[in-house]
Design a protein around this motif. Structure first.
Motif, mmCIF file in Angstrom:
data_model
loop_
_atom_site.group_PDB
_atom_site.id
_atom_site.type_symbol
_atom_site.label_atom_id
_atom_site.label_comp_id
_atom_site.label_asym_id
_atom_site.label_seq_id
_atom_site.Cartn_x
_atom_site.Cartn_y
_atom_site.Cartn_z
ATOM 1 N N GLU A 226 -54.637 -15.178 15.473
ATOM 2 C CA GLU A 226 -55.791 -14.937 16.322
ATOM 3 C C GLU A 226 -56.962 -14.502 15.449
ATOM 4 O OE1 GLU A 226 -55.323 -12.856 19.891
ATOM 5 O OE2 GLU A 226 -53.600 -14.033 20.505
ATOM 6 N N SER B 12 -57.877 -12.431 31.503
ATOM 7 C CA SER B 12 -57.771 -11.047 31.035
ATOM 8 C C SER B 12 -57.257 -11.035 29.605
ATOM 9 C CB SER B 12 -56.853 -10.231 31.943
ATOM 10 O OG SER B 12 -55.553 -10.764 31.905
ATOM 11 N N LYS B 13 -57.591 -9.977 28.902
ATOM 12 C CA LYS B 13 -57.112 -9.814 27.530
ATOM 13 C C LYS B 13 -56.835 -8.338 27.283
ATOM 14 C CE LYS B 13 -56.040 -10.962 23.344
ATOM 15 N NZ LYS B 13 -54.858 -11.804 23.074
ATOM 16 N N ARG B 14 -55.664 -8.111 26.756
ATOM 17 C CA ARG B 14 -55.240 -6.744 26.476
ATOM 18 C C ARG B 14 -54.934 -6.630 24.984
ATOM 19 N NH1 ARG B 14 -52.982 -2.560 29.265
ATOM 20 N NH2 ARG B 14 -53.234 -3.560 31.274
ATOM 21 N N TYR B 15 -55.464 -5.609 24.337
ATOM 22 C CA TYR B 15 -55.100 -5.294 22.951
ATOM 23 C C TYR B 15 -54.341 -3.971 22.994
ATOM 24 C CZ TYR B 15 -58.553 -8.797 21.553
ATOM 25 O OH TYR B 15 -59.256 -9.966 21.392
ATOM 26 N N GLU B 19 -57.620 -2.616 27.639
ATOM 27 C CA GLU B 19 -57.875 -3.847 28.386
ATOM 28 C C GLU B 19 -59.300 -4.294 28.062
ATOM 29 O OE1 GLU B 19 -56.985 -3.334 32.478
ATOM 30 O OE2 GLU B 19 -56.045 -5.306 32.598
ATOM 31 N N ARG B 22 -60.934 -7.998 32.104
ATOM 32 C CA ARG B 22 -60.139 -7.850 33.314
ATOM 33 C C ARG B 22 -60.567 -8.851 34.378
ATOM 34 N NH1 ARG B 22 -60.788 -1.749 34.947
ATOM 35 N NH2 ARG B 22 -62.503 -1.876 33.480
ATOM 36 N N THR B 46 -64.920 -11.491 23.218
ATOM 37 C CA THR B 46 -63.510 -11.761 23.560
ATOM 38 C C THR B 46 -63.425 -12.981 24.480
ATOM 39 O OG1 THR B 46 -62.996 -9.430 23.358
ATOM 40 C CG2 THR B 46 -61.442 -10.757 24.614
ATOM 41 N N THR B 55 -58.381 -16.959 20.489
ATOM 42 C CA THR B 55 -57.531 -15.878 20.987
ATOM 43 C C THR B 55 -56.825 -16.382 22.229
ATOM 44 O OG1 THR B 55 -59.086 -14.214 20.173
ATOM 45 C CG2 THR B 55 -57.550 -13.496 21.843
ATOM 46 N N PRO B 57 -55.301 -15.808 25.854
ATOM 47 C CA PRO B 57 -55.473 -14.833 26.935
ATOM 48 C C PRO B 57 -54.168 -14.108 27.247
ATOM 49 C CG PRO B 57 -56.304 -17.018 27.572
ATOM 50 C CD PRO B 57 -55.556 -17.185 26.296
ATOM 51 N N SER B 58 -54.300 -12.847 27.681
ATOM 52 C CA SER B 58 -53.110 -12.128 28.154
ATOM 53 C C SER B 58 -52.762 -12.582 29.561
ATOM 54 C CB SER B 58 -53.370 -10.621 28.160
ATOM 55 O OG SER B 58 -53.766 -10.185 26.891
ATOM 56 N N GLY B 59 -53.754 -13.036 30.289
ATOM 57 C CA GLY B 59 -53.532 -13.542 31.634
ATOM 58 C C GLY B 59 -54.663 -14.445 32.044
#
Lengths: 227, 315
Positions: A226, B12-15, B19, B22, B46, B55, B57-59
């Motif tokens: 990433e 959504s993206k979480r590191y 968050e 959202r 992001t 990157t 996505p987390s969701g």
């Protein structure tokens, strides 16, 4: 948009451009020139007593130079963009990232192995021409032809470890250090096996296997990095 | 209605535990030019990273022409020009090397490549610097070179993250002109920026992002108008003492509006010319209101930005 074959070709060309602009392309001349010439001078002035020993000496010089170049060029081909964050330009382009890396590494590995091959051929020719085995000379530890084939395995090992380290650390300098440490370990292991009279084809084949796995890991992980 | 070219659904993206983004959803139609505004850390970059496939996505989902850029990268990004964050440059390659590589990957045929490179470089004013190693370029020139790379290959969609960052005023103006031309030519543009004037000048629509959440999706209105579409003149008034809005409203008449910006500040909008403005100011003073100053109002977009995301970073 380009297919995998085109991406490989474009990135191979890109690597050649980078080698040319950075002057690193000249490094590939070192094994074919310094290997045979250096070992020929040693052959003549050190009065090497046997042809086998002369060939082993020349191959070790050529392979050693090739190893340094393999470490340097692989670390930069895989890790330089990540270090500089230049991958932010290449990654959003419409291309397969495995092919991106594959094209660049193909040039570096092909160039280094080719340079070693030319240098080794030079050593073989010059060593054969300049040295005559003296009566009563000590027999070499192993046949030079075995070393001739084993050294490319060492180069592949070093390249693979360095490529994997570059992807893990995202830093060319750290990958280079990892490659050097791997080289020290390989040299130590080879010395141990020689003195224990246990050195066989399994060792270089194992080294090459580890190198291929390392490259495979790098090719697998690189596209998933990433930004 | 124009076809949808870019679609974000519940992204959504979480590191770790943070968050960064959202449940962000929005869509861009072909030819739309959309500003993406928010303070530092709001999640703009992001979002663009996920659209550019940098990157995962987390969701949620990103689709460019129906393709997922994190899985079908080459297809999704085939006609997209991207400049996200500040990419580093390999210092020893020449500007023309870099653009040639980008053009080749974007599939520009080799016989057209030199022309495409020259044209993109000319648009960004870096044509005469192409033969220099990129490491010798100033920050602004390097930025323009990267922008030229994003424009190569005639992309349908442009994803630009702070494109005017590091540019001098003249270069910024040149870039605005280039983007304005591209917008008129029907390109779809998503412009993430802090500069409200960029959005005001270049975008049809603006998205406001705060703390990783989309808090506004509105058209960019260039001039405030009355219900019949006639332009209104605006004045920001500052008073020495507290004022009563009703007194101002009575002075303006039915055609005007008053927006109180605080107990001692107000912005008034009214139809008419400079003479009407002078009459209004005379009436305010004549009515005994303690006027301290009168100035052009803050740009409309700036007022909306402050209302949506707060004071941070608006420039």
């Amino acid at each position: 948009m380009s297919g995998v074959g085109a991406t490989l070709a474009i990135n191979a060309r890109w690597e050649v451009t980078r080698l040319r602009r950075s002057q690193r392309l000249w490094l590939l001349l070192i094994p074919p020139v310094a290997g045979p010439v250096g070992s020929a001078i040693a052959d003549l002035y050190l009065k090497i007593p046997s042809q086998g020993t002369a060939l082993i000496l020349g191959l070790l010089v050529t392979g050693g130079l090739g190893a340094l170049i393999m470490l340097d060029l692989t670390a930069l081909a895989v890790g330089e963009d990540l270090t500089l964050r230049a991958h932010l330009t290449a990654f959003p382009l419409p291309q397969d990232r495995t092919a991106l890396l594959g094209g660049r590494v193909a040039v570096v590995w092909g160039g280094t192995l080719g340079a070693y091959a030319i240098g080794a051929a030079g050593v073989w020719v010059l060593g054969g021409a300049l040295v005559t085995t003296q009566p009563g000379a000590v027999t070499p530890l192993f046949p030079p032809s075995h070393l001739l084939l084993a050294l490319p395995a060492l180069l592949i090992f070093l390249g693979g470890v360095t490529a994997a380290a570059a992807v893990i650390t995202r830093a060319a300098a750290q990958a280079l250090v990892a490659g050097i440490l791997a080289g020290v370990l390989a040299a130590g292991a080879a010395s141990y096996f020689v003195f224990e009279h246990q050195l066989s084809a399994v060792f270089p084949v194992g080294l090459a296997g580890i190198g291929i796995v390392g490259l495979g890991f790098a090719l697998y992980r690189y596209p998933q990095l990433e930004a | 209605m124009a076809s949808e070219v870019l679609s974000l659904e519940h992204l959504s993206k979480r590191y770790g535990s943070r968050e960064a983004l959202r449940d962000v959803s929005f869509h861009l139609a072909a030819g739309e030019s959309v500003g993406y505004l928010g303070p530092n850390g709001a999640g703009k970059t992001t979002t663009l990273r996920m659209i550019a496939g940098l990157t995962v996505p987390s969701g949620g989902t990103v689709r460019i022409h129906g393709k997922d850029p994190s899985r079908e990268r080459a297809d999704a990004l085939a006609r997209v020009g991207v400049l996200v964050e500040t990419p580093g440059l390999v210092p020893y390659v020449l500007g023309e090397d870099l653009l040639d590589y980008i053009a080749a990957v974007k599939g520009v045929p080799s016989r057209h490549r030199a022309t495409a490179i020259r044209e993109a470089a000319r648009q960004l004013g870096v044509e005469e610097h192409l033969a220099r190693p990129v490491g010798s370029l100033s920050t602004g020139l390097a930025r323009r070179l990267l922008l030229a790379g994003a424009l190569i290959g005639d992309p349908e969609i442009l994803l630009l993250d702070e494109p005017t960052l590091g540019l001098d005023p003249a270069a910024r103006q040149d870039l605005r002109k280039v983007l304005s031309d591209l917008r008129r030519a029907g390109r779809t543009i998503l412009l993430s920026t802090h500069l409200l004037e960029d959005v005001q000048e270049l975008c049809d629509r603006v998205l406001f992002l705060r703390d990783g959440q989309l808090v506004g999706d509105e058209p960019v209105e260039r001039v405030r108008t009355d219900p019949r579409g006639a332009p209104l003149r605006g004045l920001h008034l500052r008073f020495i003492d507290d004022i009563v809005g009703e007194r101002l409203r009575s002075l303006l008449g039915e055609a005007g509006t008053v927006e109180l910006d605080g107990p001692r500040e107000a912005t008034v909008y009214f139809p008419g010319d400079e003479r009407r403005q002078a009459e209004l100011l005379a009436a305010i003073i004549g009515a005994g209101l303690p006027l301290a100053s009168a100035s052009p109002p803050e740009p409309e977009l700036g007022r909306r930005y402050l209302a949506k995301v707060g004071r941070e970073d608006a420039t």
